[in-house]
Design a protein around this motif. Structure first.
Motif, short mmCIF file in Angstrom:
data_model
loop_
_atom_site.label_atom_id
_atom_site.label_comp_id
_atom_site.label_asym_id
_atom_site.label_seq_id
_atom_site.Cartn_x
_atom_site.Cartn_y
_atom_site.Cartn_z
N ALA A 98 0.82 -1.21 0.00
CA ALA A 98 0.00 0.00 0.00
C ALA A 98 0.85 1.26 0.00
N ASP A 99 0.41 2.23 -0.81
CA ASP A 99 1.02 3.55 -0.74
C ASP A 99 0.80 4.13 0.65
N PRO A 100 1.67 5.06 1.09
CA PRO A 100 1.48 5.66 2.42
C PRO A 100 0.16 6.41 2.52
N ASP A 101 -0.22 6.73 3.74
CA ASP A 101 -1.40 7.51 4.04
C ASP A 101 -2.68 6.68 3.91
N ALA A 102 -3.67 7.16 3.15
CA ALA A 102 -4.98 6.51 3.12
C ALA A 102 -4.93 5.04 2.66
N PRO A 103 -4.18 4.68 1.59
CA PRO A 103 -4.14 3.27 1.20
C PRO A 103 -3.63 2.35 2.31
N THR A 104 -2.63 2.81 3.05
CA THR A 104 -2.11 2.00 4.15
C THR A 104 -3.15 1.82 5.25
N GLU A 105 -3.86 2.88 5.58
CA GLU A 105 -4.90 2.78 6.60
C GLU A 105 -6.00 1.82 6.17
N ILE A 106 -6.41 1.88 4.92
CA ILE A 106 -7.43 0.98 4.40
C ILE A 106 -6.93 -0.46 4.44
N ALA A 107 -5.68 -0.67 4.02
CA ALA A 107 -5.12 -2.02 4.02
C ALA A 107 -5.02 -2.59 5.43
N ALA B 164 11.21 -10.66 -4.40
CA ALA B 164 12.23 -10.60 -3.34
C ALA B 164 11.69 -11.07 -2.00
N GLU B 165 10.40 -11.39 -1.94
CA GLU B 165 9.78 -11.82 -0.69
C GLU B 165 9.13 -13.19 -0.87
N ASN B 166 8.75 -13.78 0.23
CA ASN B 166 8.08 -15.08 0.20
C ASN B 166 6.56 -14.88 0.17
N TRP B 167 6.10 -14.19 -0.87
CA TRP B 167 4.69 -13.90 -1.02
C TRP B 167 4.13 -14.73 -2.17
N ASP B 168 2.91 -15.21 -1.99
CA ASP B 168 2.24 -15.94 -3.06
C ASP B 168 1.43 -15.01 -3.97
N ILE B 169 0.79 -14.03 -3.36
CA ILE B 169 -0.02 -13.05 -4.10
C ILE B 169 0.31 -11.66 -3.58
N VAL B 170 0.40 -10.70 -4.49
CA VAL B 170 0.63 -9.31 -4.11
C VAL B 170 -0.51 -8.47 -4.67
N VAL B 171 -1.19 -7.75 -3.78
CA VAL B 171 -2.23 -6.80 -4.19
C VAL B 171 -1.75 -5.42 -3.79
N ALA B 172 -1.52 -4.56 -4.77
CA ALA B 172 -1.01 -3.21 -4.51
C ALA B 172 -2.17 -2.22 -4.52
N LEU B 173 -2.20 -1.35 -3.52
CA LEU B 173 -3.26 -0.35 -3.39
C LEU B 173 -2.64 1.04 -3.48
N THR B 174 -3.21 1.88 -4.34
CA THR B 174 -2.74 3.25 -4.48
C THR B 174 -3.93 4.20 -4.51
N ASP B 175 -3.71 5.43 -4.05
CA ASP B 175 -4.76 6.44 -4.13
C ASP B 175 -4.58 7.35 -5.34
N LEU B 176 -3.70 6.95 -6.26
CA LEU B 176 -3.52 7.71 -7.50
C LEU B 176 -4.49 7.20 -8.56
N PRO B 177 -5.06 8.10 -9.37
CA PRO B 177 -5.89 7.66 -10.49
C PRO B 177 -5.02 7.13 -11.62
N LEU C 261 -4.64 -2.10 -7.66
CA LEU C 261 -5.96 -1.53 -7.41
C LEU C 261 -5.83 -0.02 -7.22
N SER C 262 -6.58 0.74 -8.04
CA SER C 262 -6.64 2.20 -7.91
C SER C 262 -7.87 2.56 -7.09
N LEU C 263 -7.68 3.01 -5.87
CA LEU C 263 -8.79 3.27 -4.95
C LEU C 263 -9.74 4.37 -5.43
N PRO C 264 -9.26 5.47 -6.04
CA PRO C 264 -10.22 6.50 -6.47
C PRO C 264 -11.28 5.99 -7.44
N SER C 265 -10.96 4.98 -8.23
CA SER C 265 -11.92 4.46 -9.20
C SER C 265 -13.07 3.71 -8.55
N LEU C 266 -12.95 3.43 -7.24
CA LEU C 266 -14.03 2.78 -6.52
C LEU C 266 -15.07 3.78 -6.02
#
Length: 359
Positions: free
Chosen positions: A15-24, A74-87, A108-113
């Motif tokens: 998640a991008d800092p600020d609102a996306p991180t709080e939502i995540a 670079a991480e032991n992740w199976d799925i990555v979901v990225a959240l941004t507040d940019l359009p 995922l672009s949060l403003p489009s929701l």
């Protein structure tokens, strides 16, 4: 899609800092159980939240997808979901979700929701993306659009289009800006406005002017004073976004940025205006003398006169507040502009790279 040896699917919310991180972070509390219930087959999920400015310096979806893929490898992740507040845009259309079934990635672009029920919509979009990535890859005809948006090609991209899509993104951007945070940042402007209003309320010339103003002229005074305050804040803090690119997408993005900034600052100023009107009304109830007011205006003090006076004084005070806003730090209203927030992320990323190279 990879699955860990222990049978647990590790999902990273980048998640991008600020609102996306709080939502995540709020989403991560219930997401593992919800995903397990919806996926069935005894599958378990482990959700991690990683906050970092992965969108710094670019808004190009293919570039962002490559960044997410490099970060996930670079991480032991199976799925990555990225959240941004940019359009984000895809071929002139506003992007909601970009999926890569092959690599287990989603952007995922949060403003489009949109701006309403954002937490719920974001959670549903993330759930749909994760469940789609954990299941078998399907063709475009077999994957329904669901709550995310309109599918553009295969199961790779969901978009919103048309005037309703533009309005939905704009409302989402304003929601991400959180205009209510602008009010505490305008403390010096509010102090100047309150001082102006206190003096204007006991001024006999202001009493006479207020009694001669009709409702349409009071509305014009409101619009003019609010517009002056909004314009001054945007100019003084240099919030107007000018794109260095000449492409249609860059111009469209600049229009969205500037529209969201104007609406965000406008909402913040309107909240201040209503607050000033209420404070002026209470002050007038406490300080005004009926006989003194009637001797000047030849009109006794009734409820209508109190409302009219406090309304007009709020407009006068807002103009005074615009002068006081010049004393504010740019940081106080910087969050109202997407372009300023993106500059901060870019500087943060550069500082991090500088620290790593110095080690």
């Amino acid at each position: 899609m990879r699955v860990s040896s222990q049978g647990v699917t590790v999902v990273a919310l980048l998640a991008d800092p600020d609102a996306p991180t709080e939502i995540a972070q709020r989403m991560a509390r219930t997401l593992p159980a919800r995903l397990a219930d919806k996926s069935g087959q005894g599958r378990r999920f482990d959700v991690e939240v990683v906050s970092e400015p992965f969108t710094s310096g670019t808004e190009d979806p293919p570039t962002l997808m490559r960044r997410i893929m490099d970060r996930g490898s670079a991480e032991n992740w199976d799925i990555v979901v990225a959240l941004t507040d940019l359009p984000l845009h895809s071929h002139g259309r506003r992007l909601v979700v970009n999926l890569s079934h092959k690599h287990g990635l989603a952007l995922l672009s949060l403003p489009s929701l949109g701006g309403l029920r954002l937490q719920t919509r974001a959670r549903r979009a993330v759930e749909e993306a994760v469940l789609g990535l954990t299941g078998p890859q399907t063709t475009g005809a077999e994957v329904p659009p669901g709550p995310i948006g309109e599918k553009e090609t295969d199961d790779l991209r969901y978009v919103v289009s048309g005037p309703r899509g533009y309005l939905r993104v704009l409302v989402g951007m304003v929601r991400a800006n959180r205009p209510w945070r602008l009010v505490p940042g305008l403390s010096k402007a509010l102090a100047a406005a309150l001082a102006t209003g206190a003096v204007a309320t006991v001024n006999s010339t202001v009493w006479s002017l207020a009694e001669t103003l009709s409702v349409p002229r009071l509305v014009i005074a409101t619009v003019g004073s609010v517009a002056l305050m909004v314009g001054w804040l945007i100019i003084d803090a240099e919030l107007w976004h000018r794109s260095a690119e000449s492409s249609p997408e860059a111009r469209q993005r600049a229009r969205l940025y500037n529209a969201s900034t104007v609406v965000t600052v406008g909402i913040g100023v309107l909240v201040c205006y209503v607050g000033l009107m209420v404070i002026n009304w209470v002050w007038a109830l406490f300080i005004l003398n009926d006989q003194a007011f009637a001797s000047v205006t030849r009109t006794p003090l009734h409820a209508e006169e109190y409302v009219t006076l406090s309304w007009f004084v709020a407009s006068v005070a807002t103009v005074g507040g615009a002068l006081g806003s010049g004393l504010e730090s740019d940081d106080a209203i910087r969050a109202a502009a997407y372009s300023k927030r993106e500059q901060e992320r870019r500087h943060t990323l550069q500082d991090d790279h500088g620290d790593q190279s110095s080690k």
